[in-house]
Design an enzyme around this catalytic site. Structure first.
Site, short mmCIF file in Angstrom:
data_model
loop_
_atom_site.label_atom_id
_atom_site.label_comp_id
_atom_site.label_asym_id
_atom_site.label_seq_id
_atom_site.Cartn_x
_atom_site.Cartn_y
_atom_site.Cartn_z
CG ASP A 192 3.49 -0.72 -8.92
OD1 ASP A 192 3.18 -0.39 -7.77
OD2 ASP A 192 2.73 -1.36 -9.68
CD GLU A 276 4.01 0.67 -3.88
OE1 GLU A 276 3.11 1.46 -3.54
OE2 GLU A 276 3.82 -0.34 -4.57
CG ASP A 356 0.44 -1.92 -13.03
OD1 ASP A 356 -0.16 -1.71 -11.96
OD2 ASP A 356 0.20 -2.88 -13.77
#
Length: 422
Positions: A192, A276, A356
């Site tokens: 992340d 991502e 997170d």
């Protein structure tokens, strides 16, 4: 896999003049070819082919007094400048037709001598050579001193000489490098990316954001103020421009070196890496633009991607709209959006999550699911025959017709009455 190996080059004063002459000739050929195609389009003439364009702006131009000095540089440099224009046009046309994915590509623009970056390319036809004494021999330029930080893995197919805004010269070799698979690893990781922490791994590891641009902001501000006080067109202003460019180059080099070290460490320790698919362009339009550019997420993910392909690892990007920060990684409950100041939250199932770390775990789970689907796992249920009562066809109903039935009575089934729904 084709890779680029960059090395610092230290030309002499005479070689710098020869390189400047080559930069200028390549720029003139590029601009002449672009101007010729634009003029043909304005006059309604057919698109000039690559061969006719090369004959007009290179072969025939050398015989004219206005462009006779094009013969002072290698012909390969001029041909490669024309090849760059042809590639730019092909990318533009592919973008217009939709064949090229991603953001729309603008048409080619004219090159300027004031551009921060100047470059020329030599292919194998130019017969450039790396000598035994470590120097790089280029036609009509000479033997350049190269600082070899590492050995080339194979014979290069081309070399590009680049001069950046800071006045530094580099030799960029294109090499066909083979894959070097690393020993298999059992770990898999989801990443992340963020601003407070540059990267949070699914195993709980948090990598602090180095913020190289923020740390150098005070020095850059002072140098920029000194530049603004210099008179335009003066030599002092030219020197100040180079000083500012060197400071920015130092920040970029430091960031790139740090990202290379972090990315290779992650690739070595994990068999699969999932991140991502962030829309960096959209985030760069917000009030966090400076921090987003300072983080350099796009460059970092690009490093992970090509290193994973070279070293036999798995790399994938998950959907950017996946609610990784809103989903409980324990029970799968979607808890809804949360403001950025909420760094931890408690799910109704009782699990307490770090925002997170929970997002990184969800990234890992989504990446594994996509990987299984890509390997042939069942994504949708298999087709099952519908029961008779759900098939949508009534017994003894009239067959469907392709002709219009407006105003034509439809035969009713047994037990049905006019005006009442079945």
């Amino acid at each position: 896999m084709q890779l680029r190996y960059n090395y610092r080059v230290y030309p002499t004063s005479g070689q710098r003049e020869a390189l400047a002459r080559a930069f200028g000739c390549a720029r003139v050929v590029f601009n002449d070819a672009l101007r010729a195609r634009q003029a043909a389009r304005e006059q309604g003439l057919p698109y000039i082919s690559d061969g006719d364009l090369s004959k007009r702006v290179i072969t025939e131009a050398k015989t004219t007094p206005q462009r006779a000095w094009l013969g002072e540089v290698s012909a390969v440099v001029l041909q490669q400048a024309l090849a760059d224009l042809n590639l730019a046009y092909r990318n533009f046309f592919a973008s217009l037709s939709g064949k090229r994915k991603g953001r729309k590509v603008a048409p080619p623009r004219f090159r300027s001598r004031k551009d921060n970056r100047q470059a020329i390319r030599f292919t194998a036809n130019a017969r450039f050579k790396v000598l035994d004494n470590g120097r790089l021999r280029l036609p009509k330029i000479g033997d350049l001193a190269v600082r070899w930080s590492r050995a080339l893995p194979a014979t290069p197919s081309s070399v590009t000489i680049v001069m950046d805004a800071a006045g530094r010269y580099f030799a960029s070799f294109v090499v066909q490098a083979g894959d070097e698979p690393l020993p298999p690893a059992e770990a898999e990781v989801g990443i992340d990316l963020g601003l407070t922490h540059f990267a949070v791994l699914s195993d709980g590891t948090k990598v602090a954001a180095p913020r190289f641009l923020r740390k150098a902001a005070r020095k850059l501000r002072r140098l920029q103020q000194a530049l603004s006080r210099k008179q335009r067109g003066s030599n002092n202003r030219t020197k100040a421009v180079v000083t500012v460019a060197k400071a920015h180059a130092r920040v970029a080099d430091t960031r790139r070196d740090w990202q290379h070290k972090l990315s290779i460490q992650i690739i070595r320790d994990n068999q699969a890496v999932y991140v991502e698919d962030l829309c960096v362009t959209g985030l760069a339009r917000t009030r966090l633009a400076r921090s987003v550019h300072d983080a350099g997420w796009a460059g970092f993910t690009a490093m992970l991607e090509y290193k994973a392909a070279r070293y036999g690892r798995t790399f994938a990007k998950i959907d950017r709209f996946a609610p990784t920060s809103q989903t409980c990684s324990v029970c799968g409950r979607l808890d809804g959006p949360k403001p950025l100041n909420v760094r931890s939250w408690t799910c109704p199932c009782g699990a307490v999550h770090d925002r997170d770390v929970n997002a990184a775990i969800n990234v890992l789970a989504a990446g594994r699911a996509e990987s299984l689907n890509a390997c042939g796992a069942q994504v949708r249920p298999a087709p099952v025959p519908a029961p008779r009562r759900e098939a949508g066809i009534r017994p003894r109903a009239a067959p469907c017709s392709t002709r219009s039935t407006e105003g034509t009575p439809v035969p009713l089934g047994r037990g049905e009455r006019q005006g009442r729904r079945p």
